[in-house]
Write a protein that holds these residues in place. Structure first.
Motif, mmCIF file in Angstrom:
data_model
loop_
_atom_site.group_PDB
_atom_site.id
_atom_site.type_symbol
_atom_site.label_atom_id
_atom_site.label_comp_id
_atom_site.label_asym_id
_atom_site.label_seq_id
_atom_site.Cartn_x
_atom_site.Cartn_y
_atom_site.Cartn_z
ATOM 1 N N TYR A 293 0.844 -1.199 0.000
ATOM 2 C CA TYR A 293 0.000 0.000 0.000
ATOM 3 C C TYR A 293 0.875 1.243 0.000
ATOM 4 O O TYR A 293 1.917 1.271 0.653
ATOM 5 C CB TYR A 293 -0.890 0.005 1.245
ATOM 6 N N GLU B 162 0.318 5.365 0.612
ATOM 7 C CA GLU B 162 -0.567 6.490 0.925
ATOM 8 C C GLU B 162 0.057 7.735 0.317
ATOM 9 O O GLU B 162 1.147 8.145 0.705
ATOM 10 C CB GLU B 162 -0.684 6.627 2.455
ATOM 11 N N GLU C 91 -2.160 14.662 -1.091
ATOM 12 C CA GLU C 91 -3.226 15.252 -1.899
ATOM 13 C C GLU C 91 -2.624 16.222 -2.906
ATOM 14 O O GLU C 91 -1.691 16.951 -2.585
ATOM 15 C CB GLU C 91 -4.207 16.005 -0.986
ATOM 16 N N VAL D 287 3.360 7.604 2.662
ATOM 17 C CA VAL D 287 3.717 6.463 3.501
ATOM 18 C C VAL D 287 3.714 5.231 2.615
ATOM 19 O O VAL D 287 2.798 5.044 1.809
ATOM 20 C CB VAL D 287 2.709 6.257 4.656
ATOM 21 N N GLU E 213 3.920 1.038 2.624
ATOM 22 C CA GLU E 213 3.743 -0.065 3.566
ATOM 23 C C GLU E 213 4.047 -1.412 2.927
ATOM 24 O O GLU E 213 3.627 -1.703 1.807
ATOM 25 C CB GLU E 213 2.289 -0.105 4.075
ATOM 26 N N ASP F 262 7.744 6.314 6.366
ATOM 27 C CA ASP F 262 7.430 7.628 5.836
ATOM 28 C C ASP F 262 8.302 7.916 4.628
ATOM 29 O O ASP F 262 9.459 7.502 4.564
ATOM 30 C CB ASP F 262 7.698 8.692 6.909
ATOM 31 N N ARG G 259 -8.454 1.964 6.344
ATOM 32 C CA ARG G 259 -7.088 2.099 6.851
ATOM 33 C C ARG G 259 -6.979 3.045 8.037
ATOM 34 O O ARG G 259 -5.909 3.219 8.599
ATOM 35 C CB ARG G 259 -6.149 2.523 5.719
ATOM 36 N N THR H 246 -0.179 -2.751 9.565
ATOM 37 C CA THR H 246 0.641 -1.531 9.655
ATOM 38 C C THR H 246 -0.106 -0.383 10.317
ATOM 39 O O THR H 246 0.488 0.626 10.642
ATOM 40 C CB THR H 246 1.101 -1.088 8.254
ATOM 41 N N ARG I 197 3.364 0.202 13.907
ATOM 42 C CA ARG I 197 3.410 1.651 13.707
ATOM 43 C C ARG I 197 3.847 2.395 14.956
ATOM 44 O O ARG I 197 4.148 3.558 14.903
ATOM 45 C CB ARG I 197 2.029 2.109 13.246
ATOM 46 N N ARG J 189 2.780 6.021 15.786
ATOM 47 C CA ARG J 189 1.929 6.506 14.709
ATOM 48 C C ARG J 189 0.704 5.608 14.506
ATOM 49 O O ARG J 189 -0.022 5.747 13.516
ATOM 50 C CB ARG J 189 2.736 6.565 13.407
#
Lengths: 126, 439, 500
Positions: free
Chosen positions: A38, A40, A43, A56, A58, A65, B286, B311, B317, B320
């Motif tokens: 994934y 992220e 915008e 981010v 994953e 990050d 998520r 995650t 995490r 976070r």
């Protein structure tokens, strides 16, 4: 000829294409992460300072990050990563790009590593 | 000591293998003056029979719900639990297993979690559900913080008819996390206008269904009002059996459903352990707290299940994470899913209908003193002379008549209101007894 | 070599039976519970009756009992065998505790029924508080938290409330010092409460370096330290008093993660070490069952300084009658709908009473003995990063350095253990040790069970060095390795009917 690619110590890459900075994570970073599941993305329109959190990424066991290598405004994100996060594994420094930003100061690029310096940096890590 | 199998001979052998003179020597890193030389000042070990006798005496000093007519609700409900539920959850492979981090030898837990998540989605009308939270109140508080993350706002509007313990649980988080919680005053007869409280800063509206006083209302307009301002609708359900009879929150526009699942499969147990249910929309998946179980395949292509999207969670995490939750209510979710599987479509609908019919029958007997116009299995009764006093008096007569509102809203001028819950465990004689005692 | 589940007509193999989802066994018309139809009088649902079907499957009771029995047979539990999950404390779960929790006087009582009808329950809660208070040497006990992480929230909220009560001088106290070896819940808890997490690296002994800690604490703005002791490297923080003094001198509080209290119960009282708040996982130290992930229970013990800020409700006594105090001016608030995990309190008290002060001392002694036995019998084949620094506590920490040239990883060893009929140890935690294997045998294993474990682990190491195909294990579990990447890339989190 190939456009010059710059690298950060946090394993992001950036390349200027048509006056816009294209950014992603390095091939070294994706091998360290393992299967990316994934991403992220920021915008479009977000203004991010250099070294600010931009995305981010994953794997099943880790979340990392991704920082903006340069100061600027997000003008596009790689929507294909939503359906196919595996692009980051298969083509980290090309098809697996994360976002494009409009930047004010191309001078910031000079503070990043070139390919040779990054390779040396990575070899030291291993 | 019956639980400790290492013998004196074992101990000597093992110490020799370790190269330590005594067990005490293994504690050499502890500051010397902090190491106790003798057992602490508590009783010595006891036989199984002795422990059973002493605890049974303590249990005997409580009045069990089954001892007479019983009408308490307000967030914890007495329902019949089929015998096979309690048998199955005590199978050692369920009871003594751990969080399924090694999926190859935890497919039993993982498959029931997948079935559980599906059942929670079906009941609530939502798209995705997690593997459970501690209880309904903590689920509701987590729903608010999730709404804050999704909307990037920090003001929650809370219905005055939300269970005050739920409101307070969220308020505790609000105090320490620095978000606002704007709670409306209670309106026992319903008709609350929450829409007008929503503005561009609002992250979510939290509303209970059926509410504390038993009212049921269509939430569709409230959902539209929230969405129009970019806020989420959080629907709290404290009596999940209601969803066997009522339109599910998901059909009315809920973005998050936080519910107490104790009613299905779990004893009241003085308020815990209970079972937090948490369901949401896929687009916010998520941002959810807690564990999620997902389907996949094994190396031979066979269907199997794993914990996934980890995650989000604290063990990966860390600071976070979406929540600090780790252990949830595993075995309670197993009891819930077994009971709901036994009930099935018809059984749950009949159970819900029985609850509602019983409540209507009692309300008919109590007539105009019933404050709640529309309800499921719980409603509010006005008792001149005070509800707490009546409850205490009736307890003396062997009837547990319900929960006085003053216990939940002390000093709010609601001392004459009583919350009365009627489940399938109350028969006609019980209804008659309460109606007569209150007349 | 593959699994041989296709050798039979059915694909099933003896007791290893494939079990479809309940939704795939739907038999409309079947009933698992007999309820009469309610009298169809007019409803008072205000027009909100459910219109369409819920979509739940229909199964009769025998089908349901068989379904969950078969599912249970795909699980490994403590009842099955050794379950050496470090930091999780998987010990024997006495069935007496289950029986006690199910007494109607405990199970069938409502949290809000009149206090006069639940005096025995309140007395039981007080008794649990007494035992925990004496065992920890801490004067206050908050019972409400629902599990360990919830207890951490409770303790850190009380610390925040105490700091807030100190006024403006404490407004900038935002830093919480957390060792890198800590459970993920520690930083997650601190961050959830708006604290800034400052990580403390471990030294080569697997402990916090006191000098370094004093320097960090001296930098100002310290609200608290969150320290696990014994820590997750399996050793006791022998400088704990210096750490406590340093954080107190800096104006902060000492939060102890009590996940490993089982290693010192009956022998060491955290109150004697300068601790201000500590949660106790009843499902670890006091053996309430893990149940596949809960329910837990996480009471928090407090020092005198923090007692006033403990959450509501509290149990107070007036004229020999016990009451629930639902509001208190200095309490930091409420954490949960009701008073705590009563069902877990009953089980934990039955466990404590059964062991007594003498038995609990033996619990920690044998837990530590067993871990050290494993450590010394395995450290020549699995590298043990902190074994040189003295005895372990209740768990033995190994890493994968000794396997480096074999191509076999910590994960492979874990999966190979499954084929041997063992549950794996905790792997890749603590994060500070590469390829960590954290082994916690607990005090309820026999010597024979420990020796069998040692023999298997030594055998696996030997096989790894001989090039055995451990990287594909397990072969003999209900499932081979599962594809976690696929699960996360395309999440399927619920069943849906075909075509939906």
């Amino acid at each position: 000829m190939a456009v010059k690619t710059y690298y950060t110590r946090e394993h992001e890459w950036v390349r200027m294409e048509d006056g816009v900075a294209v950014c992603g994570i390095t091939d070294y970073a994706q091998t360290q992460l393992g299967d990316v599941v994934y991403v992220e993305l920021p915008e479009v329109g977000a203004e991010i300072a250099r070294d600010g959190e931009a995305a981010v990424v994953e794997s099943t066991k880790a979340a990392s990050d991704v920082y903006a290598p340069l100061t600027g405004t997000i003008v596009a994100v790689n929507d294909r990563l939503e359906e196919s996060p595996d692009l980051v594994n298969e083509s980290a420094e090309d098809q697996g790009w994360f976002f494009r930003m409009e930047i004010g100061d191309e001078g910031e690029l000079d503070e990043l590593m070139d390919e040779e310096a990054y390779q040396a940096f990575v070899e030291e890590l291993d | 000591m019956r639980y400790l199998p290492i013998t004196g001979a074992d101990r000597s052998d093992m110490l020799r293998a370790i190269g330590a003179p005594s067990v005490e020597a293994l504690f050499s890193d502890v500051p010397e003056d902090a190491l106790l030389a003798e057992p602490v000042d508590l009783p010595r070990h006891a036989s199984e029979f002795e422990v059973e006798r002493r605890l049974s005496r303590l249990a005997g000093r409580n009045r069990a719900a089954g001892a007479g007519p019983f009408f308490c609700g307000a967030g914890s409900y007495r329902h019949h639990i089929p015998a096979s539920v309690d048998y199955l959850i005590q199978r050692g492979e369920f009871l003594t297993s751990y969080t399924p981090y090694q999926p190859e030898i935890a497919q039993g837990t993982l498959q029931y979690l997948f079935e559980f998540q599906t059942q929670v989605c079906l009941l609530t009308g939502m798209e995705v559900a997690n593997a459970s939270m501690y209880d309904g109140a903590t689920a509701a508080a987590e729903a608010v913080t999730m709404a804050n993350r999704v909307t990037r706002r920090s003001k929650a509007v809370v219905s005055g008819n939300l269970h005050p313990h739920y409101r307070d649980t969220a308020a505790t988080l609000a105090r320490f996390q620095g978000f606002q919680l704007e709670a409306a005053p209670p309106m026992p007869a319903g008709g609350e206008d929450l829409a007008s409280r929503i503005d561009g800063e609002t992250s979510c509206v939290v509303v209970q269904y059926p509410d504390l006083f038993g009212n049921v209302r269509d939430l569709s307009e409230l959902a539209e009002a929230a969405h129009a301002k970019g806020a989420l609708l959080v629907v709290v359900v404290t009596e999940v059996v209601a969803l066997g009879a009522l339109r599910p929150p998901g059909e009315m526009g809920a973005d998050i459903v936080a519910a107490e699942g104790q009613s299905i499969g779990n004893a009241m147990s003085f308020g815990g352990p209970h079972l937090g249910l948490f369901a949401a929309r896929t687009r916010h998946m998520r941002q959810m707290p807690g564990r999620l179980c997902g389907e996949t395949v094994d190396a031979e292509g066979r269907r199997g299940y794993v914990l996934t999207l980890a995650t989000r969670e604290q063990h990966i995490r860390r600071e976070r994470a979406t929540s600090n939750i780790c252990t949830n209510s595993g075995l309670c979710s197993l009891a819930f899913t077994i009971h709901l599987t036994l009930l099935g479509e018809t059984g749950l609908r009949r159970l819900a209908a029985l609850n509602h019919a019983g409540a209507v029958a009692l309300a008919d007997r109590l007539g105009e003193r019933v404050v709640t116009p529309h309800f499921f299995n719980e409603f509010t009764v006005r008792l001149d002379g005070g509800a707490a006093e009546a409850v205490e008096r009736l307890a003396g007569e062997g009837i547990l008549a319900g929960v006085p509102v003053s216990r939940l809203h002390p000093g709010a001028g609601l001392d004459d209101l009583l919350l009365v819950a009627v489940t399938e465990t109350a028969d006609t004689d019980d209804l008659d007894a309460l109606a007569e005692a209150l007349s | 070599m593959t699994g041989n589940s296709h050798d039979t007509v059915s694909g099933d193999l003896g007791l290893s039976i494939e079990e479809p989802l309940i939704f795939e066994q739907d038999s409309p018309g079947a009933l698992g519970v007999d309820w009469p139809e309610a009298d169809a009088g007019p409803d008072r649902l205000g027009g909100l009756a459910r219109s369409g079907p819920i979509g739940l499957p229909s199964l009769a009771e025998p089908t349901v009992v068989r379904h969950y029995t078969r599912l249970s047979q795909k699980n490994y539990g403590i009842d099955t065998g050794l379950f050496p999950l470090g930091s999780c404390t998987m010990k024997h779960n006495p069935r007496l505790n289950e029986r006690m929790a199910r007494l109607p006087g405990f199970a069938d009582i409502h949290p809000l029924q009149p206090e006069s009808t639940v005096q025995g329950a309140l007395a039981l809660c007080r008794e649990v508080q007494r035992w925990l208070s004496v065992l920890t040497g801490m004067p206050g006990v908050a019972l409400t938290p629902g599990a360990g992480a919830h207890g951490e929230l409770c303790g850190m909220m009380a610390i925040r409330a105490a700091l807030d009560a100190g006024g403006a001088a404490n407004a900038d106290r935002r830093r919480v010092l957390v060792p890198d070896s800590a459970h993920g819940t520690n930083p997650a808890t601190a961050a959830a409460l708006g604290f800034e997490v400052v990580s403390i690296p471990e030294d080569e002994r697997g402990r916090v370096d006191p000098g370094r800690f004093e320097a960090l604490a001296g930098e100002g703005g310290v609200a608290a330290v969150m320290l696990t002791n014994p820590n997750t490297c399996g050793v006791f923080e022998n400088d704990i008093r210096r750490i406590a003094d340093a954080v107190h001198a800096a104006g902060g509080y000492f939060y102890c993660d009590g996940a490993n209290f089982n290693a010192i119960v009956g022998r060491v009282r955290p109150g004697d070490l300068g601790v201000d708040a500590m949660h106790i996982n009843l499902h670890k130290t006091f053996s309430t069952p893990h149940g596949g992930g809960g329910p837990g229970s996480g009471p928090v013990v407090f020092s005198e300084a923090l007692v006033p800020y403990a959450p509501v409700p509290r149990i107070v006594e007036e004229d020999g009658v016990l009451h629930l105090e639902e509001a208190n001016g200095r309490a930091f608030g409420r954490m949960k709908a009701f008073h705590g995990q009563m069902g877990m309190f009953v089980r934990a008290l039955a466990y404590m009473m059964s062991h007594g002060a003498d038995g609990l001392r033996q619990v920690s002694g044998d837990a530590v003995l067993n871990a050290n036995y494993l450590l010394r019998r395995l450290e020549d084949v699995y590298s043990a990063p902190f074994a040189h620094s003295g005895p372990a506590m209740h768990e033995a920490l190994f890493d994968d350095r000794a396997l480096r040239d074999t191509g076999v990883s910590t994960l492979d060893i874990a999966k190979a253990m499954i084929d041997e009929g063992l549950h794996p140890m905790t792997v890749y935690f603590p994060l500070v040790v590469h390829g960590a294997m954290l082994v916690e045998p607990t005090e309820t294993e026999t010597r024979a069970s420990l020796d069998r474990f040692i023999a298997i682990m030594r055998g696996l190491a030997e096989r790894a060095h001989n090039g055995a195909p451990l990287t594909e294990a397990p072969f003999h579990a209900p499932r081979r390795r599962l594809d976690e990447t696929q699960a996360a890339r395309k999440p399927v989190l619920r069943w849906r009917p075909a075509g939906e």
